[in-house]
Design a protein around this motif. Structure first.
Motif, PDB file in Angstrom:
ATOM      1  N   GLU A  40     -16.850   9.239 -30.035  1.00 60.86           N
ATOM      2  CA  GLU A  40     -16.392  10.249 -30.645  1.00 60.86           C
ATOM      3  C   GLU A  40     -14.862  10.398 -30.751  1.00 60.86           C
ATOM      4  O   GLU A  40     -14.369   9.937 -29.884  1.00 60.86           O
ATOM      5  CB  GLU A  40     -17.145  11.690 -30.101  1.00 60.86           C
ATOM      6  CG  GLU A  40     -16.708  12.091 -28.614  1.00 60.86           C
ATOM      7  CD  GLU A  40     -17.489  13.198 -28.165  1.00 60.86           C
ATOM      8  OE1 GLU A  40     -18.044  13.954 -29.053  1.00 60.86           O
ATOM      9  OE2 GLU A  40     -17.406  13.478 -26.991  1.00 60.86           O
ATOM     10  N   ASP A  92     -14.688  17.226 -35.478  1.00 62.71           N
ATOM     11  CA  ASP A  92     -16.097  17.652 -35.483  1.00 62.71           C
ATOM     12  C   ASP A  92     -17.115  16.951 -36.298  1.00 62.71           C
ATOM     13  O   ASP A  92     -16.663  16.750 -37.463  1.00 62.71           O
ATOM     14  CB  ASP A  92     -16.426  19.293 -35.749  1.00 62.71           C
ATOM     15  CG  ASP A  92     -15.567  20.219 -34.670  1.00 62.71           C
ATOM     16  OD1 ASP A  92     -15.391  19.588 -33.582  1.00 62.71           O
ATOM     17  OD2 ASP A  92     -15.353  21.224 -35.082  1.00 62.71           O
ATOM     18  N   ARG A 141      -7.539   7.956 -30.199  1.00 56.78           N
ATOM     19  CA  ARG A 141      -7.972   8.803 -29.552  1.00 56.78           C
ATOM     20  C   ARG A 141      -9.597   8.988 -29.237  1.00 56.78           C
ATOM     21  O   ARG A 141      -9.919   9.797 -28.376  1.00 56.78           O
ATOM     22  CB  ARG A 141      -7.807  10.335 -30.223  1.00 56.78           C
ATOM     23  CG  ARG A 141      -6.052  10.292 -30.263  1.00 56.78           C
ATOM     24  CD  ARG A 141      -5.662  11.535 -30.904  1.00 56.78           C
ATOM     25  NE  ARG A 141      -4.397  11.985 -31.217  1.00 56.78           N
ATOM     26  CZ  ARG A 141      -3.632  12.842 -30.388  1.00 56.78           C
ATOM     27  NH1 ARG A 141      -4.317  13.745 -30.049  1.00 56.78           N
ATOM     28  NH2 ARG A 141      -2.268  12.747 -30.637  1.00 56.78           N
ATOM     29  N   SER A 180     -19.017  11.215 -34.657  1.00 63.18           N
ATOM     30  CA  SER A 180     -19.564  10.494 -33.611  1.00 63.18           C
ATOM     31  C   SER A 180     -20.408   9.405 -34.071  1.00 63.18           C
ATOM     32  O   SER A 180     -20.913   9.414 -35.277  1.00 63.18           O
ATOM     33  CB  SER A 180     -20.121  11.547 -32.767  1.00 63.18           C
ATOM     34  OG  SER A 180     -21.284  11.852 -33.425  1.00 63.18           O
ATOM     35  N   PRO A 197     -12.225  13.433 -30.470  1.00 59.59           N
ATOM     36  CA  PRO A 197     -12.021  14.934 -30.150  1.00 59.59           C
ATOM     37  C   PRO A 197     -11.322  15.440 -31.315  1.00 59.59           C
ATOM     38  O   PRO A 197     -10.089  14.808 -31.679  1.00 59.59           O
ATOM     39  CB  PRO A 197     -11.243  14.751 -28.595  1.00 59.59           C
ATOM     40  CG  PRO A 197     -11.649  13.498 -28.208  1.00 59.59           C
ATOM     41  CD  PRO A 197     -11.697  12.479 -29.475  1.00 59.59           C
ATOM     42  N   GLY A 198     -11.324  16.733 -31.761  1.00 60.17           N
ATOM     43  CA  GLY A 198     -10.783  17.357 -32.604  1.00 60.17           C
ATOM     44  C   GLY A 198     -11.222  16.998 -34.044  1.00 60.17           C
ATOM     45  O   GLY A 198     -10.874  17.677 -34.979  1.00 60.17           O
TER      46      GLY A 198
END
Length: 81
Positions: A28, A33, A13, A36, A30-31
């Motif tokens: 990064e 946090d 993802r 990255s 997503p989801g």
């Protein structure tokens, strides 16, 4: 094995872009946090993301903080500890 399946699903993802300022690949998930990374190549960036993701999972699991279910795969807490 279940943890690696979860990590692979999360890494699938990941989104990547080239940072125009330094030319590095930025990625990064997503989801997730704070997960990255940057790298000179896509492979470098993905390896860094993988390392950070593993640390992120262990941190959250060790504190009982929920992590997202991805493609029906849950974090196998019993395998983590």
């Amino acid at each position: 094995m279940a943890l690696s399946n979860y990590m692979n699903a999360a890494l699938d993802r990941a989104v990547y872009r080239i940072d125009p300022e330094d030319g590095l690949i930025y990625g990064e998930i997503p989801g997730f946090d704070g997960v990255s990374a940057k790298g000179k190549t896509l492979i470098d960036c993905r390896e860094h993301l993988s390392e950070l993701l593993e640390d992120w999972i262990y941190f959250h699991a060790s504190r009982g903080i929920p992590v997202p279910i991805i493609d029906g795969i849950e974090v196998p807490i019993r395998d983590v500890f």
